[in-house]
Design an enzyme around this catalytic site. Structure first.
Site, PDB file in Angstrom:
ATOM      1  N   ASN A 161       0.857  -1.194   0.000  1.00 16.10           N
ATOM      2  CA  ASN A 161       0.000   0.000   0.000  1.00 16.10           C
ATOM      3  C   ASN A 161       0.889   1.238   0.000  1.00 16.10           C
ATOM      4  O   ASN A 161       2.112   1.138  -0.046  1.00 16.10           O
ATOM      5  CB  ASN A 161      -0.941  -0.028   1.209  1.00 16.10           C
ATOM      6  CG  ASN A 161      -0.163  -0.096   2.499  1.00 16.10           C
ATOM      7  OD1 ASN A 161       0.567   0.809   2.851  1.00 16.10           O
ATOM      8  ND2 ASN A 161      -0.289  -1.226   3.202  1.00 16.10           N
ATOM      9  N   LYS A 195     -11.200  -4.199  18.326  1.00 14.42           N
ATOM     10  CA  LYS A 195      -9.802  -4.563  18.578  1.00 14.42           C
ATOM     11  C   LYS A 195      -9.441  -4.366  20.049  1.00 14.42           C
ATOM     12  O   LYS A 195      -8.284  -4.546  20.437  1.00 14.42           O
ATOM     13  CB  LYS A 195      -8.885  -3.731  17.678  1.00 14.42           C
ATOM     14  CG  LYS A 195      -9.056  -4.047  16.183  1.00 14.42           C
ATOM     15  CD  LYS A 195      -8.134  -3.194  15.317  1.00 14.42           C
ATOM     16  CE  LYS A 195      -8.441  -3.359  13.836  1.00 14.42           C
ATOM     17  NZ  LYS A 195      -7.334  -3.944  13.069  1.00 14.42           N
ATOM     18  N   LYS A 200       9.061 -16.750 -10.802  1.00 16.29           N
ATOM     19  CA  LYS A 200       8.242 -15.647 -11.319  1.00 16.29           C
ATOM     20  C   LYS A 200       7.059 -16.196 -12.129  1.00 16.29           C
ATOM     21  O   LYS A 200       7.250 -17.075 -12.990  1.00 16.29           O
ATOM     22  CB  LYS A 200       9.122 -14.758 -12.200  1.00 16.29           C
ATOM     23  CG  LYS A 200       8.399 -13.557 -12.730  1.00 16.29           C
ATOM     24  CD  LYS A 200       9.320 -12.730 -13.621  1.00 16.29           C
ATOM     25  CE  LYS A 200       8.517 -11.657 -14.323  1.00 16.29           C
ATOM     26  NZ  LYS A 200       9.292 -11.008 -15.378  1.00 16.29           N
ATOM     27  N   PHE A 221      -4.515   3.254  14.794  1.00 19.94           N
ATOM     28  CA  PHE A 221      -4.877   4.264  13.802  1.00 19.94           C
ATOM     29  C   PHE A 221      -5.940   3.616  12.919  1.00 19.94           C
ATOM     30  O   PHE A 221      -5.868   2.410  12.669  1.00 19.94           O
ATOM     31  CB  PHE A 221      -3.666   4.646  12.942  1.00 19.94           C
ATOM     32  CG  PHE A 221      -2.853   5.782  13.500  1.00 19.94           C
ATOM     33  CD1 PHE A 221      -2.193   5.654  14.707  1.00 19.94           C
ATOM     34  CD2 PHE A 221      -2.734   6.980  12.796  1.00 19.94           C
ATOM     35  CE1 PHE A 221      -1.441   6.697  15.214  1.00 19.94           C
ATOM     36  CE2 PHE A 221      -1.978   8.027  13.289  1.00 19.94           C
ATOM     37  CZ  PHE A 221      -1.328   7.896  14.501  1.00 19.94           C
ATOM     38  N   PRO A 253      -2.626 -12.121  10.554  1.00 15.99           N
ATOM     39  CA  PRO A 253      -2.977 -11.868  11.959  1.00 15.99           C
ATOM     40  C   PRO A 253      -3.267 -10.387  12.169  1.00 15.99           C
ATOM     41  O   PRO A 253      -2.667  -9.540  11.506  1.00 15.99           O
ATOM     42  CB  PRO A 253      -1.717 -12.282  12.734  1.00 15.99           C
ATOM     43  CG  PRO A 253      -0.646 -12.468  11.736  1.00 15.99           C
ATOM     44  CD  PRO A 253      -1.264 -12.616  10.388  1.00 15.99           C
ATOM     45  N   ASP A 254      -4.192 -10.088  13.060  1.00 15.50           N
ATOM     46  CA  ASP A 254      -4.440  -8.684  13.409  1.00 15.50           C
ATOM     47  C   ASP A 254      -3.470  -8.336  14.541  1.00 15.50           C
ATOM     48  O   ASP A 254      -3.663  -8.711  15.708  1.00 15.50           O
ATOM     49  CB  ASP A 254      -5.898  -8.481  13.832  1.00 15.50           C
ATOM     50  CG  ASP A 254      -6.209  -6.999  13.918  1.00 15.50           C
ATOM     51  OD1 ASP A 254      -5.385  -6.246  14.462  1.00 15.50           O
ATOM     52  OD2 ASP A 254      -7.271  -6.588  13.406  1.00 15.50           O
ATOM     53  N   ILE A 255      -2.405  -7.646  14.175  1.00 20.10           N
ATOM     54  CA  ILE A 255      -1.273  -7.458  15.087  1.00 20.10           C
ATOM     55  C   ILE A 255      -1.680  -6.684  16.341  1.00 20.10           C
ATOM     56  O   ILE A 255      -1.374  -7.076  17.472  1.00 20.10           O
ATOM     57  CB  ILE A 255      -0.135  -6.706  14.350  1.00 20.10           C
ATOM     58  CG1 ILE A 255       0.307  -7.539  13.137  1.00 20.10           C
ATOM     59  CG2 ILE A 255       1.027  -6.406  15.282  1.00 20.10           C
ATOM     60  CD1 ILE A 255       1.194  -6.798  12.164  1.00 20.10           C
TER      61      ILE A 255
HETATM   62  O1  PMT Z   1       2.853   6.174   6.565  1.00 20.12           O
HETATM   63  P1  PMT Z   1       2.239   7.490   6.091  1.00 20.12           P
HETATM   64  O2  PMT Z   1       2.426   7.680   4.603  1.00 20.12           O
HETATM   65  O3  PMT Z   1       2.697   8.667   6.907  1.00 20.12           O
HETATM   66  O4  PMT Z   1       0.652   7.370   6.287  1.00 20.12           O
HETATM   67  C1  PMT Z   1       0.128   7.312   7.581  1.00 20.12           C
HETATM   68  C2  PMT Z   1      -1.049   6.322   7.637  1.00 20.12           C
HETATM   69  C3  PMT Z   1      -2.164   6.804   6.744  1.00 20.12           C
HETATM   70  C4  PMT Z   1      -0.593   4.930   7.212  1.00 20.12           C
HETATM   71  C5  PMT Z   1      -1.479   6.291   9.145  1.00 20.12           C
HETATM   72  O5  PMT Z   1      -1.853   7.575   9.561  1.00 20.12           O
HETATM   73  C6  PMT Z   1      -2.648   5.340   9.384  1.00 20.12           C
HETATM   74  O6  PMT Z   1      -3.806   5.687   9.270  1.00 20.12           O
HETATM   75  N1  PMT Z   1      -2.302   4.083   9.757  1.00 20.12           N
HETATM   76  C7  PMT Z   1      -3.266   2.966   9.930  1.00 20.12           C
HETATM   77  C8  PMT Z   1      -3.375   2.247   8.632  1.00 20.12           C
HETATM   78  C9  PMT Z   1      -4.292   1.048   8.688  1.00 20.12           C
HETATM   79  O7  PMT Z   1      -3.893  -0.007   8.302  1.00 20.12           O
HETATM   80  O8  PMT Z   1      -5.463   1.232   9.228  1.00 20.12           O
HETATM   81  P2  PMT Z   1      -6.569   0.059   9.426  1.00 20.12           P
HETATM   82  O9  PMT Z   1      -7.800   0.817   9.687  1.00 20.12           O
HETATM   83  O10 PMT Z   1      -6.532  -0.915   8.318  1.00 20.12           O
HETATM   84  O11 PMT Z   1      -6.098  -0.679  10.728  1.00 20.12           O
HETATM   85  C10 PMT Z   1      -6.534  -0.308  12.043  1.00 20.12           C
HETATM   86  C11 PMT Z   1      -5.431  -0.566  13.039  1.00 20.12           C
HETATM   87  O12 PMT Z   1      -5.148  -1.953  13.090  1.00 20.12           O
HETATM   88  C12 PMT Z   1      -4.130   0.124  12.716  1.00 20.12           C
HETATM   89  O13 PMT Z   1      -3.564   0.551  13.940  1.00 20.12           O
HETATM   90  C13 PMT Z   1      -3.284  -0.966  12.078  1.00 20.12           C
HETATM   91  O14 PMT Z   1      -1.894  -0.766  12.303  1.00 20.12           O
HETATM   92  C14 PMT Z   1      -3.786  -2.199  12.816  1.00 20.12           C
HETATM   93  N2  PMT Z   1      -3.726  -3.459  12.070  1.00 20.12           N
HETATM   94  C15 PMT Z   1      -4.447  -3.625  10.937  1.00 20.12           C
HETATM   95  C16 PMT Z   1      -4.444  -4.837  10.288  1.00 20.12           C
HETATM   96  C17 PMT Z   1      -3.655  -5.888  10.819  1.00 20.12           C
HETATM   97  N3  PMT Z   1      -3.606  -7.071  10.227  1.00 20.12           N
HETATM   98  N4  PMT Z   1      -2.934  -5.692  11.924  1.00 20.12           N
HETATM   99  C18 PMT Z   1      -2.951  -4.489  12.552  1.00 20.12           C
HETATM  100  O15 PMT Z   1      -2.281  -4.321  13.574  1.00 20.12           O
END
Ligand code: PMT
Length: 407
Positions: free
Chosen positions: A214, A348, A293, A330, A312-314
């Protein structure tokens, strides 16, 4: 690491050694400061070199020892002004009576006095001299002048001296010097806390040359890491691939995939007090990673189907841990920001969530600015658009408020 000394972790300590029989203790002091995670650089006065060699101090500190104000070799590596700017603390141990007199009267004609004059960080002095010299009024007047100027004194101690006399003038023992130095830092709001931050994207391999990822640049996570260091925390930055240089003084753990990130986080949870999940983690990964490939038209079709499995959801796993840290997520959303963010907060089991509208290119992936609303059970705060660094400072202070309110 002893709790009382945690504040020394990652600190830059400029150790000044002056001429006196206690100069040899600079060697042990350097080692003990390093044991607490401090980075130590050494300045020696010429007379200190009569008591302990610069080579010893160079080997222990792992940096060139600075001796002279105008030495082209060391000045080109780091001049006296840079040394003063580099330091979080200038610690002179042992400090002789002559050094106190020269500093008290504003001298700056050798490296150590010049650095002390230029330093804007705290300066601490650990005197060591014969008890009669310490007791004499010129020395006491010099001490009073330096204290008036905001210079900290660590010791001296009393007891038997190298000359056989008994009285005040001994260098404080190393343990007391460490505690004294550590106390000078005990002010940051996250002092003594370990903060684990995930940042950047993850990459999920499809074959040896392709991956799913991403647009996360890591800017927001790295800015938070810097702000947490400035708040006095020990910071572990678990980062997916980015083009950024890690902020100074963080423990950087580089990972590639979501599974790598998960393992790195799980391994460090027992030492983590606060976890902030800024990483844009891939929710899915290809079930199979091809060993070669994938060739165009390999399946005889004009389409290619990839089967994906959930990662996994970390952060949710971290929040479930028996010793769960204070966990901040976030939420990157392109619509229904508030609803989706609040749902993630609950699902979460997070302490807080930072909602990020990534549909707005000024405040999302790879932008230098951000704006957010932060939600927690029973509260929310709106932060208007500002640099990612400024927003990080606000966030760190809000986290510190919530932790204080909960304790
Ligand atoms: O890196 P930059 O270019 O500065 O951009 C910043 C950002 C947009 C990446 C940042 O501000 C942001 O929003 N980060 C969260 C991105 C995200 O994956 O969001 P989510 O809504 O999908 O996930 C929610 C939370 O679960 C997040 O804290 C994420 O780290 C966590 N997560 C998600 C999926 C997963 N499998 N494991 C996780 O821990």
């Amino acid at each position: 690491m002893e709790n009382s000394l945690l504040t020394l972790h990652n600190r830059r300590i400029l150790l000044g050694i002056t001429g006196g029989i206690a100069a040899y203790k600079g060697a042990e002091l350097t080692r003990r400061l390093q044991d607490q995670g401090a980075d130590v650089r050494v300045i020696m006065t010429r007379s200190a070199t009569e008591f302990i060699t610069p080579l010893t101090m160079q080997a222990l500190s792992k940096h060139p020892v600075h001796l002279d104000l105008h030495n082209p070799d060391t000045e080109s590596v780091m001049g006296h002004i840079e040394l003063a700017r580099w330091a979080d603390l200038v610690l002179i141990a042992p400090a002789s009576a002559n050094f106190l007199a020269r500093l008290a009267h504003g001298h700056g004609d050798d490296l150590l006095t010049a650095v002390c004059l230029a330093a804007e960080c705290p300066v601490a002095i650990a005197p060591a001299m014969n008890q009669a010299m310490w007791a004499k009024s010129p020395t006491q007047k010099n001490r009073a002048l330096l204290v008036e100027r905001g210079i900290h004194f660590l010791g001296p101690d009393s007891g038997i001296q190298a000359c056989g006399e008994v009285g005040a003038g001994r260098l404080l023992d190393i343990e007391a010097l460490l505690i004294g130095a550590s106390n000078l830092f005990a002010s940051g709001r996250l002092q003594g806390k370990t903060v684990l931050i995930t940042a950047g994207p993850t990459r999920e391999a499809i074959d040896p040359v392709r991956f799913i990822s991403n647009h996360s640049s890591g800017k927001q996570g790295y800015a938070l890491a810097s702000a947490a260091v400035d708040a006095g925390a020990r910071v572990i930055l678990v980062s997916g691939p980015t083009a950024l240089t890690a902020p100074e003084r963080v423990d950087l753990v580089k990972v590639t995939s979501a599974q790598d990130m998960h393992e790195a986080v799980q391994a460090r949870l027992p030492e983590t007090d606060i976890m902030i999940g800024v990483a844009a983690v891939s929710d899915y990964r290809p079930r199979m990673v091809e060993t070669q490939k994938i060739k165009k038209g390999q399946c005889g079709e004009r389409t290619l189907t990839l089967e994906l499995v959930e990662n996994p959801d970390i952060i949710a796993e971290a929040a479930k841990h028996p010793n769960a840290p204070f966990t901040v997520g976030f939420a990157a959303e392109t619509e229904n920001l508030e609803n989706y963010a609040k749902r993630k907060l609950l699902e979460k089991n997070l302490a807080m969530i930072v909602a990020n509208n990534v549909a707005n290119s000024q405040i999302g992936f790879n932008s230098d600015a951000n704006a957010t609303t932060i939600f927690w059970a029973g509260g929310e705060i709106n932060i208007p658009m500002m640099s990612k660094r400024a927003l990080s400072e606000r966030l760190i202070s809000i986290i510190a408020d919530r932790i204080e309110a909960a304790s």
